[in-house]
Structure formats: C-alpha cells, structure tokens
Design an enzyme around this catalytic site. Structure first.
Site, mmCIF file in Angstrom:
data_model
loop_
_atom_site.group_PDB
_atom_site.id
_atom_site.type_symbol
_atom_site.label_atom_id
_atom_site.label_comp_id
_atom_site.label_asym_id
_atom_site.label_seq_id
_atom_site.Cartn_x
_atom_site.Cartn_y
_atom_site.Cartn_z
ATOM 1 N N ASP A 136 13.627 7.667 65.512
ATOM 2 C CA ASP A 136 13.809 8.322 66.806
ATOM 3 C C ASP A 136 13.920 7.249 67.885
ATOM 4 O O ASP A 136 13.724 6.066 67.622
ATOM 5 C CB ASP A 136 12.679 9.307 67.084
ATOM 6 C CG ASP A 136 11.314 8.649 67.142
ATOM 7 O OD1 ASP A 136 11.260 7.409 67.190
ATOM 8 O OD2 ASP A 136 10.309 9.361 67.137
ATOM 9 N N SER A 137 14.251 7.654 69.088
ATOM 10 C CA SER A 137 14.528 6.677 70.145
ATOM 11 C C SER A 137 13.268 6.122 70.784
ATOM 12 O O SER A 137 13.320 5.101 71.468
ATOM 13 C CB SER A 137 15.375 7.330 71.238
ATOM 14 O OG SER A 137 14.617 8.310 71.928
ATOM 15 N N GLY A 143 11.682 7.851 73.042
ATOM 16 C CA GLY A 143 11.558 8.530 74.329
ATOM 17 C C GLY A 143 10.417 9.525 74.372
ATOM 18 O O GLY A 143 9.706 9.634 75.378
ATOM 19 N N CYS A 150 2.713 18.729 41.513
ATOM 20 C CA CYS A 150 2.485 17.393 42.066
ATOM 21 C C CYS A 150 1.397 16.652 41.281
ATOM 22 O O CYS A 150 0.637 17.249 40.517
ATOM 23 C CB CYS A 150 2.112 17.474 43.548
ATOM 24 S SG CYS A 150 0.386 17.912 43.886
ATOM 25 N N ASP A 159 11.692 17.385 60.661
ATOM 26 C CA ASP A 159 10.594 16.425 60.497
ATOM 27 C C ASP A 159 9.370 16.980 61.198
ATOM 28 O O ASP A 159 9.488 17.755 62.147
ATOM 29 C CB ASP A 159 10.957 15.065 61.104
ATOM 30 C CG ASP A 159 10.741 15.058 62.616
ATOM 31 O OD1 ASP A 159 9.668 14.605 63.074
ATOM 32 O OD2 ASP A 159 11.631 15.535 63.353
ATOM 33 N N ASP A 188 16.757 10.266 75.138
ATOM 34 C CA ASP A 188 16.982 11.508 75.882
ATOM 35 C C ASP A 188 15.879 11.681 76.913
ATOM 36 O O ASP A 188 14.822 11.067 76.819
ATOM 37 C CB ASP A 188 17.048 12.720 74.946
ATOM 38 C CG ASP A 188 15.782 12.892 74.117
ATOM 39 O OD1 ASP A 188 15.111 11.871 73.839
ATOM 40 O OD2 ASP A 188 15.458 14.024 73.726
ATOM 41 N N GLN A 244 19.195 19.145 74.844
ATOM 42 C CA GLN A 244 18.025 19.593 75.602
ATOM 43 C C GLN A 244 18.339 20.921 76.295
ATOM 44 O O GLN A 244 19.350 21.537 76.003
ATOM 45 C CB GLN A 244 17.613 18.510 76.606
ATOM 46 C CG GLN A 244 17.020 17.262 75.965
ATOM 47 C CD GLN A 244 15.677 17.505 75.301
ATOM 48 O OE1 GLN A 244 15.013 18.524 75.512
ATOM 49 N NE2 GLN A 244 15.247 16.564 74.462
ATOM 50 N N HIS A 279 -0.027 16.009 47.856
ATOM 51 C CA HIS A 279 0.182 17.438 47.607
ATOM 52 C C HIS A 279 0.989 18.099 48.723
ATOM 53 O O HIS A 279 1.961 18.817 48.454
ATOM 54 C CB HIS A 279 -1.146 18.181 47.451
ATOM 55 C CG HIS A 279 -0.952 19.663 47.474
ATOM 56 N ND1 HIS A 279 -0.478 20.361 46.376
ATOM 57 C CD2 HIS A 279 -1.077 20.576 48.481
ATOM 58 C CE1 HIS A 279 -0.336 21.638 46.705
ATOM 59 N NE2 HIS A 279 -0.699 21.794 47.975
ATOM 60 N N GLY A 338 13.174 19.053 72.219
ATOM 61 C CA GLY A 338 12.462 19.753 73.278
ATOM 62 C C GLY A 338 11.914 21.112 72.911
ATOM 63 O O GLY A 338 11.602 21.917 73.791
#
Length: 373
Positions: free
Chosen positions: A89-90, A92, A310, A270, A143, A192, A339, A220
C-alpha cells in the site's frame, strides 16, 4: 501483469492474475505482512498455507528498516524470502491514522513518525520511489483518505486530490519504466468518495479513465459504517470499474464481508482480522467464530474445526490451544494464525470452485446455513 476472467456466477468473478512472481487465482485474500512478515509466521509458513500474494506496508517499511536497506537485499522477496507476489500500500492510511497531526495538502501528506516523532512528507512520486525499492508486484498510489462521516466539501477535496495524485503517479510510473525502473511492477489507483453514490461515481469515472493503471481499488470503507451501507457502496461502485482489470476492496474484512463483496464483483481483499483475532483468542471456523479462551475448551479433544485440514487442526486439540493461550505461549500465536489464515484462503478456494461451477447461490446459502446452526 496478465489478467483474465475464468468464469462468473451471480455477479461473482473467478479470475487469474499473473505477476512476475506468481499466478494468483481469484477471489483472493491477501494476508497482511505489515513489517514484511505476517505476524508470528515466516515465508515457509506462508508457502505451506498456499499464499500466492501477501501485503507489505510502505509506511512501516519506509520508517523501519528503510526501503534502501531492503533494496540491498533484493527487495521484499530477497529480504523476507517469500518468493511469491507482494502488494504494497502507499502508506497514506497509516500516515492518516497513526500520526497525531498528519496534514494533507495539494501535493502530499506531512506526518510525524509514530516511532520517534520525526517529520516526513509523502508525495505521489516519493511513495512510488519507496515501492520501487521494495520491488513489490503491485503498488498502490497515494490517496487522500478522509474519516467518515465528513462534510461534502472535504470529501470533494479528497476526490480532487486523489485524482490529481493518481495522474501524477501514473505519469511518473510511465516515465520511470522508460528508464528501466519498475518495469515488472504494476500500479493500482484507489477510488474514494465515502458512502455517497454521487461521489463514488465521480471518483471511479475520473480514475478509471486513466487507462494505464493495471487495476483499481475501492478505498475508504470498513471504517465504521454499517455493513449494508458498505455493501451498497461496493455494488454501486463496481459498475463504473473496468471488467478487464482486477478489483480490490481494501481492508475488508470478516468472512461474511468477503462472501457479500465477491458477489458484488470484487476480486481481491486484505485484512488484519485473521491474524489479529487469532492473537486475541478468536478462531474462524466453518460454523462461525470460536473463542478458544473459554473454559469449556479446557479438556476438549476436538480440533478447532473438524472440517479443516490445516496443520493446527490435523495435529492439535482445542484443549492444547486453550492451554497455550492461557499460558501466553508464543507458539499459540503461530498455531492460531496458521489456522485462521488457512480458513480465509480455503474459503476463497471454495468460492472460486463455486463460481467456476456456476453454483454461487448454493454455495452462499450453505455458507450461511452452517453458521446459523
């Protein structure tokens, strides 16, 4: 980057993304490796779990250990020894959320380090320079993020700045590629607009008109608004995003959030939730959440989830994990994180299979039925 749609079902998409480091099958959940590692796990753990892409955090890695040092080791792949893809990510969001007095202006964001109080300035170009050093496969632009709720005037300013910075970023990236820098790295813009349909449409149309971007993200959201409002905003926004490029919903979320937003056309997700919740004693299962701290699990010989394959579920009991948690053993963090991440990645695998078989409705219904028992 290569991108193709392999199948659709009820609005949900199954796609393939190829980067320089891995082939990513969507829908995909990207575990968050803030400091270049997913908390409590290493590169081998992530490979065993089948992760094809993880997230790195530009803000944190810029401040410590510094992108120039990471570059000396061959970028994030060489530094962490995770050979598959990284999305960075940036920074920001962290500049906005971790700094007590971050100040955006027309050209960037001034902020104080949460580590030592030193002052820094992020610009659309500087955050790309950091990400070139990190050698991530997908880079996010800077952003202008705003807290919600907010005034229409502030949200308009956010959109104007984000569009301006996006144009600066894509122009700079094209210039750098001509110089042989970042030639295999891909760049995503971030839409955004709060929860306003008018503003989301405006931001999406302005950014998606910039055809050199490799993909687009919805930013956002998941910042305290009701779930239904988030889902409505995503459903509204995706119609203005190109069908032939990846769609990424940032910072989302619960298993239910993933299912609902896959149905609304999102490909990538994410969230820190699986690892953070694991450390706090909350484990995800096919039948809902399980709080391993509870006394009822003290002598429970069952695995966390009988349907889970798992490493943790194949080898250890709820009683053992309950004991490790109560004893504050570091091993608990690793086993619980394995897990929870396996659960998320496997949920995405099952979702993809349902989309390719065109039986999304049945899959979604079964997902909720099992959780209501």
């Amino acid at each position: 980057m290569e991108f193709k749609i392999d199948g659709t079902s009820q609005g949900a998409r199954a796609c393939t993304i190829k980067t320089a480091h891995s082939t990513i099958l969507t829908p995909v959940f990207m575990p968050v490796g803030t400091q270049g590692t997913v908390k409590a796990l290493d590169a081998n753990d992530m490979l065993e779990l089948g992760a094809k892409i993880i997230l790195g955090n530009t803000y944190h890695l810029y401040l410590r250990p510094g992108s120039k040092l990471i570059k000396k080791f061959g970028g994030l792949h060489g530094f962490s020894k995770f050979p598959n893809s990284f999305l960075t990510d940036s920074g920001g969001f962290q500049a906005f959320s971790l700094s007590n007095n971050s100040k955006p202006d027309e050209n960037g964001i001034t902020f104080k380090s949460h580590i030592d109080g030193s002052r820094h300035y992020f610009t659309p170009k500087s955050v790309l320079d950091t990400q070139y050093d990190l050698n991530s496969d997908i880079m996010m632009i800077l952003d202008d993020l705003v807290a919600l709720p907010n005034t229409d005037e502030r949200i308009k300013t956010s959109i104007q700045r984000t569009t301006k910075w996006a144009q600066e970023a894509i122009n700079y990236h094209m210039e750098q590629k001509q110089k042989g820098i970042g030639t295999h790295q891909n760049i995503f813009a971030i839409i955004q607009g709060g929860t306003s349909k008018e503003f989301r449409k405006l931001s999406a149309q302005q950014l998606c008109d910039m055809s050199d971007f490799d993909g687009f993200a919805i930013g956002g959201l998941s910042v305290g608004e009701p779930n239904e409002q988030m889902y409505e905003t995503v459903e509204w926004t995706t119609q203005f995003m190109p069908k032939d490029k990846p769609r990424y919903l940032m910072g989302v979320g619960t298993p239910e959030d993933l299912i609902e937003n896959i149905e609304r056309g999102v490909d990538m997700f994410d969230c820190v939730m699986p690892t953070r919740n694991a450390r706090n004693g909350t484990l995800f299962t096919s039948f809902g959440k399980l709080n391993i701290k509870k006394a009822e699990f003290k002598d429970d010989a069952n695995p966390i989830d009988n349907e889970c394959s798992c490493y943790t579920c194949k080898n250890f009991s709820r009683a053992y994990l309950n004991h490790l948690f109560r004893a504050a053993e570091i091993t608990y963090f690793r086993l619980a994180s394995i897990h929870n991440i396996h659960y998320y990645l496997n949920l995405m695998k099952q979702a993809r299979e349902a989309i390719l078989a065109d039986n999304w409705s049945e899959f979604k219904k079964e997902f909720y039925v099992k959780r209501s028992k």
